[in-house]
Design a protein around this motif. Structure first.
Motif, mmCIF file in Angstrom:
data_model
loop_
_atom_site.group_PDB
_atom_site.id
_atom_site.type_symbol
_atom_site.label_atom_id
_atom_site.label_comp_id
_atom_site.label_asym_id
_atom_site.label_seq_id
_atom_site.Cartn_x
_atom_site.Cartn_y
_atom_site.Cartn_z
ATOM 1 N N SER A 100 0.875 -1.185 0.000
ATOM 2 C CA SER A 100 0.000 0.000 0.000
ATOM 3 C C SER A 100 0.904 1.223 0.000
ATOM 4 O O SER A 100 2.120 1.114 0.165
ATOM 5 C CB SER A 100 -0.912 0.047 1.232
ATOM 6 N N ALA A 104 -0.906 4.932 4.657
ATOM 7 C CA ALA A 104 -2.262 4.416 4.471
ATOM 8 C C ALA A 104 -2.247 2.890 4.426
ATOM 9 O O ALA A 104 -1.337 2.294 3.840
ATOM 10 C CB ALA A 104 -2.843 4.970 3.170
ATOM 11 N N PHE A 105 -3.229 2.277 5.026
ATOM 12 C CA PHE A 105 -3.462 0.835 4.975
ATOM 13 C C PHE A 105 -2.285 -0.020 5.434
ATOM 14 O O PHE A 105 -1.763 -0.844 4.686
ATOM 15 C CB PHE A 105 -3.903 0.420 3.556
ATOM 16 N N HIS A 109 -4.015 -7.031 6.001
ATOM 17 C CA HIS A 109 -5.102 -7.158 5.017
ATOM 18 C C HIS A 109 -5.192 -5.918 4.138
ATOM 19 O O HIS A 109 -6.279 -5.497 3.732
ATOM 20 C CB HIS A 109 -6.426 -7.407 5.741
ATOM 21 N N ALA A 110 -4.045 -5.342 3.844
ATOM 22 C CA ALA A 110 -4.000 -4.055 3.150
ATOM 23 C C ALA A 110 -4.687 -4.095 1.787
ATOM 24 O O ALA A 110 -5.405 -3.158 1.428
ATOM 25 C CB ALA A 110 -2.546 -3.605 2.992
ATOM 26 N N GLU A 112 -7.106 -6.119 0.527
ATOM 27 C CA GLU A 112 -8.563 -6.228 0.669
ATOM 28 C C GLU A 112 -9.147 -4.906 1.185
ATOM 29 O O GLU A 112 -10.191 -4.449 0.716
ATOM 30 C CB GLU A 112 -8.928 -7.341 1.657
ATOM 31 N N GLU A 113 -8.470 -4.288 2.142
ATOM 32 C CA GLU A 113 -8.997 -3.054 2.736
ATOM 33 C C GLU A 113 -8.989 -1.901 1.726
ATOM 34 O O GLU A 113 -9.901 -1.068 1.725
ATOM 35 C CB GLU A 113 -8.188 -2.680 3.979
ATOM 36 N N GLN A 114 -7.990 -1.867 0.844
ATOM 37 C CA GLN A 114 -7.960 -0.804 -0.171
ATOM 38 C C GLN A 114 -9.109 -0.968 -1.153
ATOM 39 O O GLN A 114 -9.757 0.007 -1.555
ATOM 40 C CB GLN A 114 -6.612 -0.816 -0.905
ATOM 41 N N ALA A 117 -12.318 0.060 0.494
ATOM 42 C CA ALA A 117 -12.410 1.513 0.670
ATOM 43 C C ALA A 117 -12.645 2.232 -0.654
ATOM 44 O O ALA A 117 -12.913 3.436 -0.676
ATOM 45 C CB ALA A 117 -11.142 2.036 1.336
ATOM 46 N N SER A 122 -3.302 2.504 -5.586
ATOM 47 C CA SER A 122 -2.625 1.765 -4.530
ATOM 48 C C SER A 122 -1.133 1.895 -4.805
ATOM 49 O O SER A 122 -0.712 2.840 -5.476
ATOM 50 C CB SER A 122 -3.083 0.309 -4.548
#
Ligand code: GRF
Length: 177
Positions: A100, A104-105, A109-110, A112-114, A117, A122
């Motif tokens: 990431s 940020a992030f 689980h960066a 999946e979370e990006q 969101a 990225s």
């Protein structure tokens, strides 16, 4: 001399090997990590269950790396936090690659979370490691687009193709210091 810590597939380790960097030791928290098979140097596993606690495990891992002549430690998909007992043995000489644009992030689980969101961009970050979760100073960063229809797998692959170039570049610079 470089030591690499791995937990998973080891595609970043492969990129470091192919870049011709002086890797003398590869260690993992998992004896069954596929990454270990990519190493042609000394390898060792330090499973948490085989030690009284994390500090004892990290001390043993640092001892082993030092015995192999390691001065710079690269985390290439290493999924455990390092304790002060480890970090104080390699001050300012532990780096990590993360999928990431840090800060940020952070975290495991960066990707999946990006996607969840809905970010448009990225990237890959290489940073110095401290006691926090992906929180040390960023050394290098590169952006990648998030495309319509991306899944965690397709986005992670796009990020990893950048990681495989960026991580060896930064490690080479650190070795030259
Ligand atoms: C990479 O995306 C890295 O950024 C993250 O874990 C993944 C490791 O992949 N920390 P690999 O084991 O190098 O293939």
């Amino acid at each position: 001399m470089i030591g690499v810590l791995v937990s998973g597939e080891g595609t970043n380790l492969q990129a470091l090997v192919e870049a011709g960097l002086p890797i003398t030791a590869v260690a993992s928290n998992r004896r069954d990590a596929p990454a270990l098979a990519r190493a042609s140097c000394a390898t060792a596993a330090f499973e948490l269950s085989e030690f009284p606690d994390r500090t004892a495990r990290d001390r043993a891992m640092a001892d082993w790396l030092e015995q192999q002549g390691v001065r710079l430690v690269v985390l290439a998909g290493y999924m455990h936090l390092l304790t002060p007992a480890f970090l104080e043995r390699f001050p300012g000489a532990v780096v990590n690659v993360h999928p990431s644009l840090l800060p940020a992030f952070p975290g495991a689980h960066a990707v999946e979370e990006q996607l969840a969101a809905g970010v448009a961009e990225s990237g890959a970050s290489v940073h110095l490691v401290d006691e926090g979760v992906d929180s040390g100073p960023v050394l290098a960063q590169e952006r990648v687009p998030v495309l319509d229809g991306d899944t965690p797998e397709t986005l992670h692959e796009r990020i990893k193709s950048v990681e495989h170039r960026l991580l060896p570049e930064v490690v080479r610079e650190l070795c030259a210091r």
